[in-house]
Write an enzyme that holds these catalytic residues in place. Structure first.
Site, PDB file in Angstrom:
ATOM      1  N   ASN A  67      -6.254   3.991   5.707  1.00 18.16           N
ATOM      2  CA  ASN A  67      -6.520   3.156   4.536  1.00 18.16           C
ATOM      3  C   ASN A  67      -5.820   1.802   4.571  1.00 18.16           C
ATOM      4  OD1 ASN A  67      -8.260   5.029   3.400  1.00 18.16           O
ATOM      5  ND2 ASN A  67      -6.605   6.084   2.332  1.00 18.16           N
ATOM      6  N   TYR A 110       2.357  -1.188  -1.036  1.00 18.73           N
ATOM      7  CA  TYR A 110       1.966   0.164  -0.650  1.00 18.73           C
ATOM      8  C   TYR A 110       0.837   0.084   0.369  1.00 18.73           C
ATOM      9  CZ  TYR A 110       5.120   2.033  -4.111  1.00 18.73           C
ATOM     10  OH  TYR A 110       6.254   2.319  -4.820  1.00 18.73           O
ATOM     11  N   ASP A 125       1.027   3.932  11.929  1.00 20.13           N
ATOM     12  CA  ASP A 125       0.981   5.314  12.393  1.00 20.13           C
ATOM     13  C   ASP A 125      -0.451   5.689  12.754  1.00 20.13           C
ATOM     14  OD1 ASP A 125      -0.024   7.193   9.756  1.00 20.13           O
ATOM     15  OD2 ASP A 125       0.641   5.166   9.356  1.00 20.13           O
ATOM     16  N   ASN A 130      -2.157   1.256   0.953  1.00 18.57           N
ATOM     17  CA  ASN A 130      -3.578   1.039   0.717  1.00 18.57           C
ATOM     18  C   ASN A 130      -3.931  -0.374   0.278  1.00 18.57           C
ATOM     19  OD1 ASN A 130      -3.694   3.712   1.364  1.00 18.57           O
ATOM     20  ND2 ASN A 130      -4.293   4.400  -0.668  1.00 18.57           N
ATOM     21  N   TYR A 172       9.813   7.692   0.825  1.00 14.29           N
ATOM     22  CA  TYR A 172       8.933   7.493   1.981  1.00 14.29           C
ATOM     23  C   TYR A 172       9.695   7.087   3.241  1.00 14.29           C
ATOM     24  CZ  TYR A 172       5.266   7.369  -1.579  1.00 14.29           C
ATOM     25  OH  TYR A 172       4.434   7.675  -2.618  1.00 14.29           O
ATOM     26  N   HIS A 232       4.095   8.282   7.863  1.00 19.76           N
ATOM     27  CA  HIS A 232       3.266   7.155   7.455  1.00 19.76           C
ATOM     28  C   HIS A 232       4.041   5.832   7.504  1.00 19.76           C
ATOM     29  CE1 HIS A 232      -0.773   6.455   6.272  1.00 19.76           C
ATOM     30  NE2 HIS A 232      -0.605   6.305   4.983  1.00 19.76           N
TER      31      HIS A 232
END
Length: 186
Positions: free
Chosen positions: A112, A64, A91, A66, A15, A20
């Site tokens: 989220n 993470y 973002d 969410n 990532y 994101h």
């Protein structure tokens, strides 16, 4: 006076340079420019830095995207920082690449990470700095887009863009939200 600056993203090398992870990238850029570093702590990578008489506490949640609210809530309480001194950097696919938008409050707008923070804090009354990533994706391809790498033309511009976002975050802490919005919202 203490401030909590939270950059949203996902942990792991897969990532690292994805759209994101713009929030992580802004904080990493600030750390590189100003010589502070992050350490793994409870629920997050954290760092502290004194800037213009302010104590800044930086958080990159390891929960993470969410589940970002767990780390935000924990460090607000742990560091005894009022929610009005919280800035969440994230973002935003609804803003073109290169645009910044600072707001004193607002809805999650389909994000989220922000939705989880709203739920856990039981408020939308906190500042957020939205870093535009654009929305150049076809129907049904949003996840691939936000979890995708920046294209080469945007990678070239990314350092200056991250610098502006970092400057806006520091301005929020020193000059306040209204002046920062006037100077950085385009």
């Amino acid at each position: 006076m203490k401030f909590l600056l939270v950059g949203l993203g996902n942990i792991g090398p897969e990532y690292a340079l994805t759209r994101h992870n713009a929030g992580f990238m802004v904080l990493d850029r600030l750390a590189a420019q100003h010589g502070f570093s992050f350490s793994m702590t409870r629920l997050a990578y954290t760092a502290q830095w004194q800037y213009k008489g302010k104590q800044l506490f930086f958080v990159k949640p390891t929960t993470y995207m969410n589940l970002s609210g767990k780390a935000v809530n924990y460090y607000l309480k742990q560091e005894k920082i009022p929610v009005e001194n919280l800035l969440v950097i994230t973002d935003d696919k609804d803003l073109p690449f290169g645009k910044l938008r600072l707001k004193p409050k607002g809805s999650p707008g389909g994000h989220n990470g922000l939705r989880n923070i709203d739920e856990i804090l039981a408020t939308q009354e906190y500042a957020r700095l939205r870093v535009g990533i654009g929305n150049n994706f076809s129907k049904g391809r949003q996840v691939d887009f936000v979890l995708g790498q920046f294209p080469e033309d945007e990678l070239i511009q990314l350092p200056d863009y991250l610098d502006r976002a970092g400057d806006a975050a520091l301005s929020f802490c020193t000059l306040g939200i209204q002046t920062t919005m006037n100077n950085y919202n385009q």
